[in-house]
Motif scaffolding. Structure first.
Motif, PDB file in Angstrom:
ATOM      1  N   ALA A 154       0.986   4.076  -2.862  1.00  0.00           N
ATOM      2  CA  ALA A 154       0.619   5.454  -2.501  1.00  0.00           C
ATOM      3  C   ALA A 154       1.705   6.435  -2.920  1.00  0.00           C
ATOM      4  N   LYS A 155       2.958   6.082  -2.661  1.00  0.00           N
ATOM      5  CA  LYS A 155       4.075   6.970  -3.011  1.00  0.00           C
ATOM      6  C   LYS A 155       4.190   7.141  -4.525  1.00  0.00           C
ATOM      7  N   SER A 196      -2.515   9.528  -0.655  1.00  0.00           N
ATOM      8  CA  SER A 196      -2.333   9.180   0.757  1.00  0.00           C
ATOM      9  C   SER A 196      -2.494   7.669   0.905  1.00  0.00           C
ATOM     10  N   PRO A 197      -1.809   7.080   1.888  1.00  0.00           N
ATOM     11  CA  PRO A 197      -1.979   5.638   2.115  1.00  0.00           C
ATOM     12  C   PRO A 197      -3.431   5.251   2.423  1.00  0.00           C
ATOM     13  N   THR A 230      -5.335   5.269  -0.848  1.00  0.00           N
ATOM     14  CA  THR A 230      -4.843   4.132  -1.632  1.00  0.00           C
ATOM     15  C   THR A 230      -5.431   2.834  -1.117  1.00  0.00           C
ATOM     16  N   PHE A 231      -5.444   2.657   0.205  1.00  0.00           N
ATOM     17  CA  PHE A 231      -5.995   1.438   0.796  1.00  0.00           C
ATOM     18  C   PHE A 231      -7.469   1.270   0.451  1.00  0.00           C
ATOM     19  N   VAL A 284       0.829  -1.211   0.000  1.00  0.00           N
ATOM     20  CA  VAL A 284       0.000   0.000   0.000  1.00  0.00           C
ATOM     21  C   VAL A 284       0.862   1.259   0.000  1.00  0.00           C
ATOM     22  N   ASN A 285       1.855   1.328   0.875  1.00  0.00           N
ATOM     23  CA  ASN A 285       2.691   2.527   0.960  1.00  0.00           C
ATOM     24  C   ASN A 285       3.496   2.765  -0.320  1.00  0.00           C
TER      25      ASN A 285
END
Length: 80
Positions: free
Chosen positions: A32-33, A38-39, A42-43, A28-29
Motif C-alpha cells: 500500500a505504501k 490505502s491498505p 490494496t487488500f 499489505v501495508n
C-alpha cells in the motif's frame, strides 16, 4: 463515469503487479505504501489477484507474484 472508475481499478491492480514483479515478498501495508494506496484498497485488490492466480500469499501473509505472472514472464523471455 463508470468507465473512468474501471480504468483506475485496472491501473491500481497493474501497479501492484509491477511492485511484486521483483520477487520480494511484501505485506499489505508495504505494498500500500509503495503504491500510494490505502491498505483496505490494496487488500481487496490483492485478494482478487490471488483468486485469479496473479498473486500468491505465503504462510507469513506476505504477497508475491503468482503462477500467472511467472507464466507471462517465461513467455516473454522465450519470445525475446
Amino acid at each position: 463515469m463508470e468507465e473512468t472508475s474501471n480504468v483506475k481499478v485496472l491501473e491500481r491492480g497493474l501497479i501492484i503487479l509491477e511492485t511484486l514483479s521483483d520477487g520480494k515478498p511484501l505485506g499489505v501495508n508495504e505494498i500500500a505504501k509503495i503504491c500510494s494506496l490505502s491498505p483496505a484498497t490494496t487488500f481487496r485488490l490483492l485478494r482478487t489477484l490471488c483468486a485469479r492466480g496473479w498473486v500468491w500469499q505465503d504462510k507469513d501473509e506476505k504477497y508475491m507474484a503468482g503462477v500467472r505472472m511467472s507464466y507471462i514472464n517465461a513467455q516473454r523471455s522465450f519470445l525475446s
